[in-house]
Design an enzyme around this catalytic site. Structure first.
Site, mmCIF file in Angstrom:
data_model
loop_
_atom_site.group_PDB
_atom_site.id
_atom_site.type_symbol
_atom_site.label_atom_id
_atom_site.label_comp_id
_atom_site.label_asym_id
_atom_site.label_seq_id
_atom_site.Cartn_x
_atom_site.Cartn_y
_atom_site.Cartn_z
ATOM 1 N N ASP A 92 -68.800 42.028 -9.645
ATOM 2 C CA ASP A 92 -67.898 40.958 -9.763
ATOM 3 C C ASP A 92 -67.537 40.620 -11.213
ATOM 4 O OD1 ASP A 92 -66.570 38.664 -8.983
ATOM 5 O OD2 ASP A 92 -68.135 37.304 -9.692
ATOM 6 N N THR A 94 -65.719 37.650 -12.566
ATOM 7 C CA THR A 94 -65.897 36.421 -13.254
ATOM 8 C C THR A 94 -67.563 36.006 -13.172
ATOM 9 O OG1 THR A 94 -63.528 36.067 -12.672
ATOM 10 C CG2 THR A 94 -64.855 34.035 -13.425
ATOM 11 N N PHE A 242 -46.253 28.406 -13.764
ATOM 12 C CA PHE A 242 -46.745 29.665 -13.877
ATOM 13 C C PHE A 242 -46.517 30.369 -12.642
ATOM 14 C CE2 PHE A 242 -49.961 32.961 -13.693
ATOM 15 C CZ PHE A 242 -49.724 33.710 -14.973
ATOM 16 N N THR A 376 -62.960 42.070 -7.878
ATOM 17 C CA THR A 376 -62.768 40.684 -8.420
ATOM 18 C C THR A 376 -61.304 40.028 -7.681
ATOM 19 O OG1 THR A 376 -61.914 39.078 -10.296
ATOM 20 C CG2 THR A 376 -61.214 41.435 -10.344
ATOM 21 N N GLY A 377 -61.490 38.874 -7.496
ATOM 22 C CA GLY A 377 -60.425 37.955 -6.879
ATOM 23 C C GLY A 377 -59.390 37.769 -8.072
ATOM 24 N N ASP A 378 -59.712 38.089 -9.254
ATOM 25 C CA ASP A 378 -58.747 37.592 -10.399
ATOM 26 C C ASP A 378 -57.574 38.507 -10.260
ATOM 27 O OD1 ASP A 378 -60.547 35.585 -10.925
ATOM 28 O OD2 ASP A 378 -60.833 36.543 -13.114
#
Lengths: 832, 392
Positions: A92, A94, A242, A376-378
């Site tokens: 992962d 984060t 954003f 990652t979900g980012d």
């Protein structure tokens, strides 16, 4: 007639049925006799080894984190050796790779670098209001500086978290004492910010560090405290939100003087085209340098809006916001109109602070031959910069991107584009890549300019669930092959289940590689559960991951020791344990088997029942258990320093056929030596100097004595790490055997119907011939071992030893690999 | 190369990290460094001490793992360094020692005199051929032999059987150890293992029961020395042929004097000519289960071709051995082995410190000893060629 029938039945029974019955009972007897060849006790020993072995992980103080005051947690004892076989690491981002803790590193105003000095530790509360500007060589004009800092203070969506009541009182108090510089610090220290993105907090904090403090938003008025401790108020007119496509955000504010300002910050790629070009070059240099350092960079621009411009923009925005259809697009249009012709003031560099030693850990793992995939979900940019920061992507890594953006580039249908891209990447990464044989050690320098693959969640779901069935499997294959040929893979915008999906994909791929997932949050649970080894980080995001993991460690950096040292050692230990067990049972039972040829196949046991039972339980179990818990064929420090050592055991290197056959051959050889050595001795059973003869139990006892000693000494030869426990257990086992034999043969046991061994052992020891044959057979059995080592030696590369010399300077466990000790474990290393 | 670059990276990170860590952690990089350094350069008990010192500087926490050598897998360990300097001389020494022992064994074994007389009577020319027919009872035959040299004493007489599977499992367990330990209860009801030799046809218990006892070797021998045409019997000593512990501890006669009383209500084994209590008519104490011939027989042979000790020649003028001359062996042929293609032989042998004649040990020692020496030479060549790579 009546008398004949029973006779017939009896005859029938004797002539027809009895042979079959005899066959059956014989079969069962042989089963009983030979069942020891399947080492049931091995399972017990293996379980004990795993269970006790896992304590060493729990006990390891290197895993203790003083911050959370916890060490490693072992939830399973079954996977210790898997830790030494990991091929794929899914991590992962984060909270695992990064601390999820952004920090403002530096900024660039008008092309001049402002780097915040580290010597002043602001966390101690000694704020740097007086510091930074003095220390920054005056380069940019104060006006520009302040404009930049104001921009940082205004252009965000951060909210100020009210301090606790206590804190407030305190502030009031100190306020009352006078607005002295030093006493102003506590409020700053206690100021908490809340934002959707930690970057924004970092920027606001960065500005605070340079003297501009954002005090909060009160009824559309943003208040900032400037360097002169004056509160400036700006009316917030609009926030141009954003979004990942624009990759920038803006605010429109009206200052007290009535000027309307637009502050915009965003990714360089989206800002540069919208500013006046003459300023770009100066800043671009800084931005690029920061980006390659792994920082997240943002550019800041501003624009004066005339009243007219503002009125237009305002009207446009209001209209767009009220639009019922295509609101997003309309808003976007207005945004794009407004955010033009801005003036670039500077750039910021924010670091998503990596976990301690994240880069070294990742590098070590890659050098150790593991492939690291970041799931990652980012969003992609963030993840990418993290990958760069922790060295997964290097400067010269060629990135293969398979994201929505690249899919939509060509203007064609996504499906087609996906097909083309996959084929193109496959050609690049798989077909054109220099052929790399599996298992061959690639040097780490080669690996450094490989490919990096980036895919996002949407593209992944297209790959995995393509419309047509045939395409789907083709895509999956292409995807896997590409990924497997990349040094690092980044999967961003992943849903938790997609993470598990990827893990499953790799887990079930050809060769079924061992996978490891590491994560800290609830969204990682699925992939932790899916992978062979699941590792939880005892992070800030709750205990979900820890509870579902096999191992939990406080920090990412602990992964290195867990895999490289613990995993490596446990793999070697258990590999030896298993093979040794088969070996020792083979040479235990083989003489018994051979004896059947000399006793009319009558299932006569060669050894006494006590010996049969005790062999695996008492005589030979403890040394191997101690070995499998304590062996360090390579010093832990060396293992940690030379990640490449991990490659030597990769792909189950020590449980291959070749080595299995070696151990089997050794067992066969030993069994033959034991049996026939004694067999030839017994061609004249008059072995005592008083002319008396030995019987079958003496025969078995001599074989058994040779067996116990040889098998134990063989382990002593393999052992390379002799602690007092090893000494105690090895010599103790032998002593116990002798003691037990005396004891067992020294007493008429009332509960036994046969006193088979009565004085057999003592009588055996009274015979010189028996002594001589025991010594002879032990030595003869162990000779080939030594011969093998000697003959093998010239072929073995010395590189490994040199490596050890380098890293093990002066250590008593020097690289001088003893000849006799270079036994099995080395063979396996040098051959492969 | 690699480790150096790692080191640099590490330091770079450390520097950067310091600004970010909190107060509690400020010690951290320093501690890391010292631990790293100590662990790099030390691997001995001494470094445990140093580490312990480092540890104590920090405040203790209940969860902190124990910092003991055992839990940290840092037990002082000895790694056997068997360099070429040790191995090669060691091998030479072991090899030479083995060769020495081998020569000794070989000479000893060669000096042991053995005379084997096969009296099975399988061939018509054999003197015992007439007795090999099981239907003939109380058959006696005589074999003549000549000794060229003094057969050094003490001389041991063995009988040898071939193709006789005394190690057969069911045969071997067909006995009742409690009975043989003098337990009178088992005289009335022998153990079931003895079947079918537990009761006779009239359901009287057989003592000693079982196949093993029943098949006891019952040929008897008398040795005569031909002196001036007349036969002079060589006295044979039947003592000391069985294990001392067998006679004194493991086997016991039932209580009862005379011994015959204890055997009331029992019958002798089917194949036995005489009951257990009358096995030795010359010595009262050599009867019952303590009869040494019986004890020798009851200790099962390991292999199908075996020999068992029958008598010793220790008395009178034969103490020094059997002198040169002609001898005559009178055999009471009772034990029939031809039905299972067995062979019987009588073996005269003297023994050495290593027991009877056994060439195997001596040869094996010579071979293994030479092997050791040979291997050490090979090793020497290998090491010379590769310039002792271990020892730089």
């Amino acid at each position: 007639m009546s008398g004949v029938e029973p006779v017939c039945t009896k005859l029938y029974f004797q002539n027809v049925l009895l042979p079959y019955l005899k066959m059956f009972t014989d079969f069962l007897s042989f089963m009983v006799l030979f069942n020891f060849i399947i080492p049931v006790s091995m399972y017990v020993t293996v379980e004990m080894q795993k269970f006790l072995g896992s304590f060493f992980i729990t006990w390891d103080k290197d895993f203790f984190d003083p911050e959370i005051k916890e060490g490693a947690l072992v939830n399973t004892s079954d996977l210790n050796e898997e830790l030494g076989q990991v091929e794929y690491i899914f991590t992962d981002k984060t909270g695992t790779l990064t601390q999820n803790n952004m920090e403002f590193i530096e900024c660039c105003i008008d092309g001049f670098q402002y780097r915040h000095r580290e010597d002043s530790s602001e966390l101690d509360g000694v704020c740097v209001t007086d510091g930074p500007v003095n220390k920054v060589q005056q380069k940019a004009g104060t006006e520009r500086e302040e404009l930049f800092l104001r921009a940082l203070c205004l252009c965000h969506t951060v909210q100020v978290k009210e301090s606790t009541k206590n804190g407030r009182d305190q502030i009031d108090q100190v306020d009352g004492l006078g607005a002295d510089e030093e006493v102003l610090h506590p409020p700053q220290k206690e100021r908490g910010f809340i934002a959707s993105s930690p970057d924004e907090i970092a920027l606001v904090q960065g500005a605070m560090r340079y003297g501009f403090t954002f005090l909060g938003l009160e009824s559309k008025n943003m208040k900032i405290l400037n360097r002169n401790k004056d509160v400036e108020t700006y009316e917030l007119l609009h926030v141009l939100n954003f979004d990942p496509v624009r990759r920038r955000m803006s605010v429109m504010v009206r200052s007290k003087t009535g000027d309307i300002l637009l502050f915009c910050k965003g990714a360089d790629s989206s800002i540069f085209p919208r500013v006046r070009q003459e300023e770009v070059e100066r800043i671009r240099m800084h931005v690029e340098r920061n980006a390659t350092d792994g920082y997240r960079t943002l550019c800041v621009a501003y624009k004066h809006l005339s009243a007219e411009e503002y009125a237009n923009a305002d009207a446009g925005l209001r209209e767009a916001k009220l639009a019922l259809q295509d609101r997003e697009e309309k808003l976007m249009d207005v945004y794009n109109q407004v955010e033009t012709e801005m003036t670039l003031i500077g750039a910021t560099a924010v670091e998503d602070q990596l976990q301690d030693e994240a880069a070294q850990t990742m590098e070590a793992l890659q050098v150790a031959g593991m492939k690291v995939w970041v799931l990652t979900g980012d969003k992609m940019e963030t993840a990418k910069s993290t990958c760069y920061a922790c060295g997964l992507f290097k400067k010269n890594t060629e990135l293969l991107e398979l994201t929505l953006r690249t899919l939509e580039d060509g203007g064609r249908r996504r499906e087609e584009r996906l097909h083309d891209l996959l084929l193109e990447y496959h050609k690049k990464a798989v077909q054109d890549a220099p052929p790399v044989k599996l298992g061959i050690t690639r040097s780490w320098s080669v690996a450094s300019h490989g490919f990096g693959f980036i895919i996002d969640g949407a593209s992944l779901s297209m790959v995995l669930s393509s419309s047509s069935e045939s395409n789907s499997s083709l895509y999956k294959n292409l995807f896997l092959q590409i990924c497997q040929n990349c040094t690092a893979v980044l999967c961003c915008r992943m849903a938790p289940l997609q993470k598990a999906q990827i893990v499953r994909l790799v887990k079930n791929s050809k060769g079924s590689p061992i996978t490891l997932s590491i994560g800290d949050g609830a969204n990682d649970v699925s992939m932790i559960l899916e992978a062979h080894v699941g590792i939880g980080i005892k992070g800030k995001e709750g205990r979900q991951a820890v509870k579902n993991s096999d191992y939990a460690i406080p920090k990412l950096k602990h992964l290195k020791k867990l895999l490289l040292a613990h995993g490596h050692l446990y793999y070697v230990r258990i590999a030896h344990l298993v093979q040794y067990f088969f070996y020792k049972n083979l040479c235990f039972i083989l003489p018994q088997f051979l004896y059947q040829f000399f006793c009319g196949f009558s299932q006569q046991p060669l050894y006494d029942a006590a010996y049969l039972t005790m062999y695996n339980i008492c005589f030979t179990s403890m040394p191997i258990l101690a070995y499998s818990l304590l062996e360090q064929h390579i010093c832990i420090e060396v293992l940690l320093d030379n990640s490449t050592l991990y490659r030597e055991i990769a792909k189950n290197a020590m449980l291959r056929w070749k080595l299995f056959l070696y151990w089997t051959a050794l067992g066969l050889f030993h069994g033959l030596v034991f049996f026939f050595g004694v067999r030839f001795l017994f061609s004249n059973p008059a072995l005592q100097d008083n002319g008396q003869v030995f019987g079958n139990w003496s025969y078995g006892t001599i074989v058994f004595t040779v067996l116990v000693f040889t098998v134990t000494l063989k382990l002593a030869l393999v052992t390379q790490h002799w602690t007092w426990i090893n000494h105690f257990v090895i010599w103790g086992s032998l002593a116990f055997y002798v003691f037990f034999s005396f004891f067992w043969g020294g007493i008429i046991w009332p509960f036994l119907s046969h006193q088979r061994l009565y004085f057999v052992f003592a009588n055996m020891l009274s015979s010189v011939s028996a002594w001589l044959v025991i010594i002879l057979l032990i030595l003869l059995s162990l000779l080939p071992e030594i011969l093998l080592v000697v003959l093998r030696k010239p072929r073995g590369p010395h590189a490994r030893q040199k490596k050890q010399v380098q890293s093990n300077v002066g250590g008593p466990q020097s690289s001088a690999r003893p000849l006799l000790m270079r036994t099995f474990s080395d063979e396996s290393n040098t051959v492969i | 190369m690699y480790s150096i670059s790692m080191w640099k990276v590490g330091r770079g990170r450390k520097k950067k990290g310091r600004g970010m860590t909190g107060k509690g952690e400020l010690l951290h990089p320093g501690k890391d460094l010292s631990v790293l350094l100590t662990s790099l350069f030390l691997c001995s008990p001494a470094d445990c001490a140093i580490k312990a010192m480092v540890k104590h500087e920090q405040e203790e926490s209940p969860n902190r793992p124990d910092n003991t050598a055992f839990t940290q897998q840092r037990l002082p360990a000895w790694q056997p360094i068997l360099s070429a300097g040790i191995v090669i001389p060691g091998f030479v020494l072991i090899g030479l020692a083995f060769i020495g022992v081998g020569v000794g064994l070989f000479i000893t074994s060669r000096d042991v005199q053995v005379l084997e007389l096969d009296y099975t009577g399988a061939v018509a020319t054999d003197p015992c051929y007439k007795c090999s027919d099981p239907s003939i009872k109380d058959c006696k035959c005589t074999m003549e032999f000549h000794l060229d040299t003094l057969f050094r004493g003490p001389v041991f007489i063995y009988y040898g059987l071939t193709n006789y599977f005394q190690n057969q499992r069911k045969y071997g367990i067909s006995k009742d150890d409690n009975q043989l330990y003098g337990d009178l209860d088992t005289f009335k009801s022998p153990a079931s293992e003895c079947f079918p030799y537990d009761y006779d046809s009239k359901s009287k218990p057989i003592v000693p029961c079982g196949a093993l006892a029943n098949s006891m070797f019952n040929d008897t021998f008398k040795l005569y020395r031909m002196v001036n045409g007349s036969k002079k019997e060589v006295p044979l000593n039947g003592k000391g042929i069985a294990w001392w512990t067998d006679q004194n501890v493991k086997y016991r006669n039932p209580s009862g004097t005379p011994l015959i009383n204890a055997f009331n209500g029992t019958v002798k084994p089917i194949n036995w000519p005489k009951a257990a209590y009358e096995l030795d008519t010359t010595d009262v104490y050599n009867n019952g289960f303590l009869n040494q011939d019986f004890l020798v027989w009851m200790r099962r042979a390991a292999l199908p071709d075996f020999r068992k000790l029958y008598r010793r020649i220790t008395k009178d003028e034969y103490q020094a051995g059997l002198p040169v001359g002609n001898y005559s062996l009178e055999i009471s042929y009772n034990y029939h082995v031809l039905s299972f293609k067995g062979k019987k032989k009588l073996v005269l042998s003297n023994v050495s410190w290593m027991g009877g004649k056994n060439d195997f040990l001596g040869i094996a020692y010579l071979v293994v000893g030479s092997l050791c020496v040979f291997m050490s030479i090979v090793m020497l060549i290998v090491y010379a060629k590769f310039k002792f790579p271990e020892e730089d």
